[in-house]
Structure formats: structure tokens, C-alpha cells
Motif scaffolding. Structure first.
Motif, PDB file in Angstrom:
ATOM      1  N   UNK A  39       0.838  -1.191   0.000  1.00  0.00           N
ATOM      2  CA  UNK A  39       0.000   0.000   0.000  1.00  0.00           C
ATOM      3  C   UNK A  39       0.876   1.244   0.000  1.00  0.00           C
ATOM      4  N   UNK A  40       0.739   2.030  -1.044  1.00  0.00           N
ATOM      5  CA  UNK A  40       1.451   3.294  -1.141  1.00  0.00           C
ATOM      6  C   UNK A  40       0.560   4.395  -0.571  1.00  0.00           C
ATOM      7  N   UNK A  41       1.152   5.504  -0.118  1.00  0.00           N
ATOM      8  CA  UNK A  41       0.350   6.599   0.439  1.00  0.00           C
ATOM      9  C   UNK A  41      -0.725   7.074  -0.539  1.00  0.00           C
ATOM     10  N   UNK A  42      -1.950   7.164  -0.054  1.00  0.00           N
ATOM     11  CA  UNK A  42      -3.035   7.649  -0.881  1.00  0.00           C
ATOM     12  C   UNK A  42      -3.610   6.640  -1.844  1.00  0.00           C
ATOM     13  N   UNK A  43      -3.117   5.428  -1.793  1.00  0.00           N
ATOM     14  CA  UNK A  43      -3.592   4.388  -2.721  1.00  0.00           C
ATOM     15  C   UNK A  43      -4.186   3.215  -1.946  1.00  0.00           C
ATOM     16  N   UNK A  44      -4.965   2.406  -2.643  1.00  0.00           N
ATOM     17  CA  UNK A  44      -5.548   1.223  -2.030  1.00  0.00           C
ATOM     18  C   UNK A  44      -4.495   0.124  -1.888  1.00  0.00           C
ATOM     19  N   UNK A  45      -4.731  -0.743  -0.931  1.00  0.00           N
ATOM     20  CA  UNK A  45      -3.841  -1.887  -0.755  1.00  0.00           C
ATOM     21  C   UNK A  45      -4.036  -2.821  -1.940  1.00  0.00           C
ATOM     22  N   UNK A  46      -2.931  -3.233  -2.544  1.00  0.00           N
ATOM     23  CA  UNK A  46      -3.004  -4.098  -3.716  1.00  0.00           C
ATOM     24  C   UNK A  46      -2.242  -5.395  -3.465  1.00  0.00           C
ATOM     25  N   UNK A  47      -2.754  -6.446  -4.060  1.00  0.00           N
ATOM     26  CA  UNK A  47      -2.110  -7.749  -3.933  1.00  0.00           C
ATOM     27  C   UNK A  47      -0.953  -7.823  -4.923  1.00  0.00           C
ATOM     28  N   UNK A  48       0.198  -8.216  -4.434  1.00  0.00           N
ATOM     29  CA  UNK A  48       1.411  -8.243  -5.240  1.00  0.00           C
ATOM     30  C   UNK A  48       1.734  -9.652  -5.723  1.00  0.00           C
ATOM     31  N   UNK A  49       1.659 -10.617  -4.796  1.00  0.00           N
ATOM     32  CA  UNK A  49       2.026 -11.989  -5.141  1.00  0.00           C
ATOM     33  C   UNK A  49       1.320 -12.954  -4.212  1.00  0.00           C
ATOM     34  N   UNK A  50       1.024 -14.144  -4.712  1.00  0.00           N
ATOM     35  CA  UNK A  50       0.380 -15.186  -3.919  1.00  0.00           C
ATOM     36  C   UNK A  50       1.087 -16.518  -4.124  1.00  0.00           C
ATOM     37  N   UNK A  51       0.974 -17.371  -3.111  1.00  0.00           N
ATOM     38  CA  UNK A  51       1.454 -18.740  -3.227  1.00  0.00           C
ATOM     39  C   UNK A  51       0.546 -19.614  -2.390  1.00  0.00           C
ATOM     40  N   UNK A  52       0.112 -20.758  -2.936  1.00  0.00           N
ATOM     41  CA  UNK A  52      -0.706 -21.653  -2.134  1.00  0.00           C
ATOM     42  C   UNK A  52       0.138 -22.834  -1.662  1.00  0.00           C
ATOM     43  N   UNK A  53      -0.437 -23.648  -0.821  1.00  0.00           N
ATOM     44  CA  UNK A  53       0.318 -24.735  -0.188  1.00  0.00           C
ATOM     45  C   UNK A  53       0.670 -25.847  -1.176  1.00  0.00           C
ATOM     46  N   UNK A  54       0.107 -25.788  -2.391  1.00  0.00           N
ATOM     47  CA  UNK A  54       0.533 -26.701  -3.451  1.00  0.00           C
ATOM     48  C   UNK A  54       1.694 -26.113  -4.247  1.00  0.00           C
ATOM     49  N   UNK A  55       2.086 -24.879  -3.929  1.00  0.00           N
ATOM     50  CA  UNK A  55       3.218 -24.251  -4.599  1.00  0.00           C
ATOM     51  C   UNK A  55       2.884 -23.394  -5.797  1.00  0.00           C
ATOM     52  N   UNK A  56       1.610 -23.267  -6.123  1.00  0.00           N
ATOM     53  CA  UNK A  56       1.213 -22.430  -7.256  1.00  0.00           C
ATOM     54  C   UNK A  56       1.356 -20.961  -6.876  1.00  0.00           C
TER      55      UNK A  56
END
Length: 124
Positions: A39-56
């Protein structure tokens, strides 16, 4: 009680690298999704990266090819290697763990447990 604590933030010049880590404790789901948001100042929180327990893994278009998410289940840590950093990557970075035993990586902020965040500043 689930606790997440980020580390590794700091200041770096454009083109540099940083590695963020997140220590996870009290988490009970063997099947899960974990993520890094920012989250940058004045901006919404954004998803950058994900990983699941299967490794995807999954990445925002803005960081694809530059950031790499990984998890060490033995050490209960989540990592984010950030290369070729740009000034627009400047933000507070948050570690997140899904609040249910599902591989689905929800885009909703309410679906996660959160760490307090670590600041990343990239200067030009």
C-alpha cells in the motif's frame, strides 16, 4: 493466535534488490494461500504476489518477472525476493495468510490474517 511479522524492508536505489521475509506462528491450516500486499500513500492496498500450499504462484502484472514469492514450510516463513526495483514499488509491504483452509487466493482483504507491515522505499 495467528501472528505474522515482516522483516527485510529498507531503502534502496532504483535497480536494486531487497528480500522480505515473514515469520508465521499459530497458523493451523495445512492447505492455504499466503500473499504479499502493498500500500502506497493515498492508494488502495493491492495484492502483489500469492502462493498456495501446493506451490502455485501468482503475480500482479506490475511485478511479474521482477518479484518472486516463496515459502519455507519447515521454517514457517514466507519470502518475497524483489529485483530491479522501481520508485513506483515504494510502499508498505504486508504479509498475509488466508483465514481458511482453502487454496483459493481471495482478492478480498477481509479473507486474510495480517502482519504489521515493513516499509520499502526505492529512490530514483
Amino acid at each position: 493466535q495467528v501472528q505474522l511479522v515482516e522483516s527485510g524492508g529498507g531503502s534502496v536505489q532504483a535497480g536494486g534488490s531487497l528480500r522480505l521475509s515473514c515469520a508465521l506462528s499459530g497458523y493451523i491450516y495445512s492447505r492455504h494461500c499466503m500473499a504479499w500486499f502493498r500500500q502506497a500513500p493515498g492508494k488502495e492496498r493491492e495484492r502483489v504476489a500469492t502462493i498456495d500450499s501446493d506451490g502455485s504462484t501468482g503475480y500482479a502484472d506490475s511485478v511479474k518477472g521482477r518479484f518472486t514469492i516463496s515459502q519455507d514450510n519447515a521454517k514457517n516463513t514466507l519470502n518475497l525476493q524483489m529485483n530491479s526495483l522501481k520508485p513506483e514499488d515504494t510502499a508498505m509491504y504486508y504479509c498475509a495468510a488466508s483465514d481458511s483452509g482453502s487454496l483459493y487466493c481471495s482478492p478480498l482483504l477481509i479473507a486474510y490474517y495480517w502482519g504489521p507491515g515493513t516499509q520499502v522505499t526505492v529512490s530514483s
